[in-house]
Design an enzyme around this catalytic site. Structure first.
Site, PDB file in Angstrom:
ATOM      1  N   ASN A 150       0.879  -1.172   0.000  1.00 61.52           N
ATOM      2  CA  ASN A 150       0.000   0.000   0.000  1.00 61.52           C
ATOM      3  C   ASN A 150       0.913   1.217   0.000  1.00 61.52           C
ATOM      4  O   ASN A 150       1.452   1.582   1.044  1.00 61.52           O
ATOM      5  CB  ASN A 150      -0.894  -0.017   1.250  1.00 61.52           C
ATOM      6  CG  ASN A 150      -1.705   1.266   1.387  1.00 61.52           C
ATOM      7  OD1 ASN A 150      -1.826   2.035   0.439  1.00 61.52           O
ATOM      8  ND2 ASN A 150      -2.249   1.485   2.566  1.00 61.52           N
ATOM      9  N   TRP A 151       1.089   1.796  -1.179  1.00 65.92           N
ATOM     10  CA  TRP A 151       2.048   2.904  -1.302  1.00 65.92           C
ATOM     11  C   TRP A 151       1.510   4.197  -0.675  1.00 65.92           C
ATOM     12  O   TRP A 151       2.253   5.140  -0.504  1.00 65.92           O
ATOM     13  CB  TRP A 151       2.371   3.163  -2.768  1.00 65.92           C
ATOM     14  CG  TRP A 151       3.108   2.061  -3.472  1.00 65.92           C
ATOM     15  CD1 TRP A 151       3.492   0.846  -2.960  1.00 65.92           C
ATOM     16  CD2 TRP A 151       3.552   2.075  -4.838  1.00 65.92           C
ATOM     17  NE1 TRP A 151       4.145   0.111  -3.929  1.00 65.92           N
ATOM     18  CE2 TRP A 151       4.191   0.840  -5.092  1.00 65.92           C
ATOM     19  CE3 TRP A 151       3.466   2.999  -5.878  1.00 65.92           C
ATOM     20  CZ2 TRP A 151       4.754   0.525  -6.329  1.00 65.92           C
ATOM     21  CZ3 TRP A 151       4.021   2.690  -7.116  1.00 65.92           C
ATOM     22  CH2 TRP A 151       4.655   1.461  -7.333  1.00 65.92           C
ATOM     23  N   LYS A 152       0.216   4.229  -0.375  1.00 65.26           N
ATOM     24  CA  LYS A 152      -0.430   5.445   0.153  1.00 65.26           C
ATOM     25  C   LYS A 152      -0.144   6.633  -0.773  1.00 65.26           C
ATOM     26  O   LYS A 152      -0.036   6.448  -1.969  1.00 65.26           O
ATOM     27  CB  LYS A 152       0.026   5.707   1.590  1.00 65.26           C
ATOM     28  CG  LYS A 152      -0.053   4.471   2.481  1.00 65.26           C
ATOM     29  CD  LYS A 152       0.059   4.797   3.928  1.00 65.26           C
ATOM     30  CE  LYS A 152       0.133   3.510   4.728  1.00 65.26           C
ATOM     31  NZ  LYS A 152      -0.006   3.714   6.148  1.00 65.26           N
ATOM     32  N   HIS A 189      -9.507   1.304   4.596  1.00 58.70           N
ATOM     33  CA  HIS A 189      -8.271   1.548   5.340  1.00 58.70           C
ATOM     34  C   HIS A 189      -8.564   2.525   6.481  1.00 58.70           C
ATOM     35  O   HIS A 189      -9.362   3.452   6.326  1.00 58.70           O
ATOM     36  CB  HIS A 189      -7.190   2.107   4.409  1.00 58.70           C
ATOM     37  CG  HIS A 189      -5.834   2.084   5.030  1.00 58.70           C
ATOM     38  ND1 HIS A 189      -5.438   3.012   5.971  1.00 58.70           N
ATOM     39  CD2 HIS A 189      -4.795   1.230   4.876  1.00 58.70           C
ATOM     40  CE1 HIS A 189      -4.208   2.727   6.368  1.00 58.70           C
ATOM     41  NE2 HIS A 189      -3.793   1.649   5.714  1.00 58.70           N
ATOM     42  N   GLU A 249      -7.004   4.944   7.578  1.00 56.65           N
ATOM     43  CA  GLU A 249      -6.747   6.358   7.232  1.00 56.65           C
ATOM     44  C   GLU A 249      -7.941   6.950   6.491  1.00 56.65           C
ATOM     45  O   GLU A 249      -8.273   8.123   6.659  1.00 56.65           O
ATOM     46  CB  GLU A 249      -5.443   6.462   6.415  1.00 56.65           C
ATOM     47  CG  GLU A 249      -4.232   6.199   7.306  1.00 56.65           C
ATOM     48  CD  GLU A 249      -3.003   5.672   6.596  1.00 56.65           C
ATOM     49  OE1 GLU A 249      -2.934   5.721   5.354  1.00 56.65           O
ATOM     50  OE2 GLU A 249      -2.092   5.183   7.304  1.00 56.65           O
ATOM     51  N   GLU A 267      -5.666  -4.762  10.407  1.00 56.96           N
ATOM     52  CA  GLU A 267      -4.633  -3.765  10.629  1.00 56.96           C
ATOM     53  C   GLU A 267      -4.920  -2.992  11.924  1.00 56.96           C
ATOM     54  O   GLU A 267      -5.701  -2.031  11.908  1.00 56.96           O
ATOM     55  CB  GLU A 267      -4.598  -2.772   9.469  1.00 56.96           C
ATOM     56  CG  GLU A 267      -4.309  -3.402   8.130  1.00 56.96           C
ATOM     57  CD  GLU A 267      -3.695  -2.404   7.166  1.00 56.96           C
ATOM     58  OE1 GLU A 267      -2.601  -2.673   6.680  1.00 56.96           O
ATOM     59  OE2 GLU A 267      -4.305  -1.341   6.934  1.00 56.96           O
ATOM     60  N   GLY A 275       2.313   2.275  10.780  1.00 57.01           N
ATOM     61  CA  GLY A 275       3.293   3.344  10.621  1.00 57.01           C
ATOM     62  C   GLY A 275       3.939   3.769  11.931  1.00 57.01           C
ATOM     63  O   GLY A 275       4.593   4.810  11.995  1.00 57.01           O
ATOM     64  N   SER A 301       3.241  -2.112  10.469  1.00 58.08           N
ATOM     65  CA  SER A 301       4.693  -2.165  10.716  1.00 58.08           C
ATOM     66  C   SER A 301       5.288  -3.545  10.425  1.00 58.08           C
ATOM     67  O   SER A 301       6.197  -3.997  11.123  1.00 58.08           O
ATOM     68  CB  SER A 301       5.017  -1.717  12.139  1.00 58.08           C
ATOM     69  OG  SER A 301       4.589  -0.378  12.331  1.00 58.08           O
TER      70      SER A 301
HETATM   71  C1  PEP Z   1      -0.917   0.236   6.056  1.00 59.45           C
HETATM   72  O1  PEP Z   1      -1.136   1.423   6.154  1.00 59.45           O
HETATM   73  O2  PEP Z   1      -1.669  -0.487   5.382  1.00 59.45           O
HETATM   74  C2  PEP Z   1       0.254  -0.303   6.761  1.00 59.45           C
HETATM   75  C3  PEP Z   1       0.228  -1.557   7.097  1.00 59.45           C
HETATM   76  O3  PEP Z   1       1.260   0.580   7.038  1.00 59.45           O
HETATM   77  P1  PEP Z   1       2.693   0.250   7.698  1.00 59.45           P
HETATM   78  O4  PEP Z   1       3.182  -1.041   7.112  1.00 59.45           O
HETATM   79  O5  PEP Z   1       3.578   1.418   7.318  1.00 59.45           O
HETATM   80  O6  PEP Z   1       2.468   0.148   9.163  1.00 59.45           O
END
Ligand code: PEP
Length: 252
Positions: free
Chosen positions: A9-11, A97, A99, A169, A175, A215
Site C-alpha cells: 500500500n504505497w499510500k 483503510h 486512514e 490492521e 506506521g 509495521s
Molecule cells: C498500512 O497502512 O496499510 C500499513 C500496514 O502501514 P505500515 O506497514 O507502514 O504500518
C-alpha cells in the site's frame, strides 16, 4: 485452498516516474524469484494505475487502487469510480483503510456501497479492519472488528465473498513501528475466520485470505506468516523500497 498474498500500500507516496521505477523493480524481482509462495500486489495512487500497469506482468504482479467512490458516476468532483479503476486494468481495490475511515469519515454504510460497486465492476476487494489503541486497551477490540466486517460485508453472498480479502490492521501498529505480536495477530485472525465460518460456513472461512498489516517488515514477517491464520500482509512503509518489500514477499 486459500492464497497467500503480500500487497503493498504505497499510500500518497511517489510521483508517477518514481512509482513506475518502483513497480519495475518489484516486477523484475518477482520475475527473478523462483518458487514464490504468495501472490504479489502493488497498491498505487490513482494517477499511477495506467502507467504501472504498462510496466508489470499482471500474470505475476496484481494491481490495486487504494480507494474508489461510493457512487456510480456523475457530479462528484474529484472522485474516482470503481468502473474507472477497473478500466485501467487494475484487478484489486483496497477499501476501508483506517486512514480513509479516520481522515475522510468513511462509514460502514459507505464502505458497503463501495464494496458492491467494486465487485460489480469485477474488482477484488482488500477490505481493512482494525481497532484503535483505546479500543485495544478497553477490551472492545473484537466487537469493533466484528462490527466493521459484519456491517460492510455480511450482506454479500458466499459467491461474492470469494472476491474479498480481509486485512486486519490494528491502527496502533500502522506506521508506528509497533507491530502486534504474532500471537496477538493470530488471535484476531482466528477470531475473524470464526466470524466468517458462523455467517458464511466453514468452507468460505477456510478459503478466505486474511492479511496482517501494521509495521510489517522483513525482520518480523517470517514469524507473523508462520501463524496458521495469517495468510500474508498488507504492507505500507516497507513497500516503498523494492528490496524491503521483496524481503517480506519471500518470508513464507
Ligand atoms: C498500512 O497502512 O496499510 C500499513 C500496514 O502501514 P505500515 O506497514 O507502514 O504500518
Amino acid at each position: 485452498m486459500r492464497k497467500n498474498i503480500v500487497a503493498g500500500n504505497w499510500k500518497m507516496n511517489t510521483t508517477v516516474p518514481e512509482g513506475v521505477q518502483l513497480a519495475k523493480e518489484v516486477n523484475e524481482a518477482v520475475a527473478a524469484a523462483a518458487d514464490l509462495k504468495c501472490d504479489v500486489i502493488v497498491g498505487v495512487p490513482f494517477t499511477h494505475l495506467t502507467a504501472v500497469k504498462d510496466v508489470i506482468d499482471m500474470g505475476k504482479v496484481g494491481l490495486a487502487a487504494q480507494n474508489c467512490a461510493n457512487h456510480t458516476s456523475g457530479a462528484y468532483t474529484g472522485e474516482v469510480s470503481a468502473a474507472m479503476v477497473a478500466s485501467t486494468g487494475a484487478n484489486y481495490v483496497i477499501l476501508g483503510h483506517s486512514e480513509r475511515r479516520g481522515y475522510y469519515n468513511e462509514t460502514a454504510e459507505m464502505l458497503k456501497e463501495k464494496v458492491d460497486l467494486a465487485l460489480e465492476n469485477g474488482l477484488k476487494v482488500i477490505f481493512c479492519c482494525g481497532e484503535s489503541l483505546e479500543e485495544r486497551e478497553n477490551g472492545s477490540f473484537k466487537d469493533v472488528i466484528g462490527a466493521e466486517i459484519r456491517d460492510s460485508l455480511f450482506h454479500l453472498s458466499a459467491e461474492q465473498f470469494a472476491n474479498i480479502v480481509i486485512a486486519y490492521e490494528p491502527i496502533w501498529a500502522i506506521g508506528t513501528g509497533k507491530t502486534a505480536t504474532s500471537d496477538q495477530a493470530q488471535e484476531i485472525h482466528a477470531f475473524i475466520r470464526g466470524l466468517l465460518a458462523e455467517h458464511f460456513g466453514a468452507q468460505v472461512a477456510d478459503d478466505t485470505t486474511i492479511l496482517y498489516g501494521g509495521s510489517c517488515k522483513p525482520s518480523n514477517a517470517p514469524e507473523l506468516f508462520a501463524k496458521p491464520d495469517i495468510d500474508g500482509g498488507l504492507i505500507g512503509g516497507a513497500s516503498l523500497k523494492a528490496a524491503d518489500f521483496m524481503g517480506i514477499v519471500t518470508a513464507f
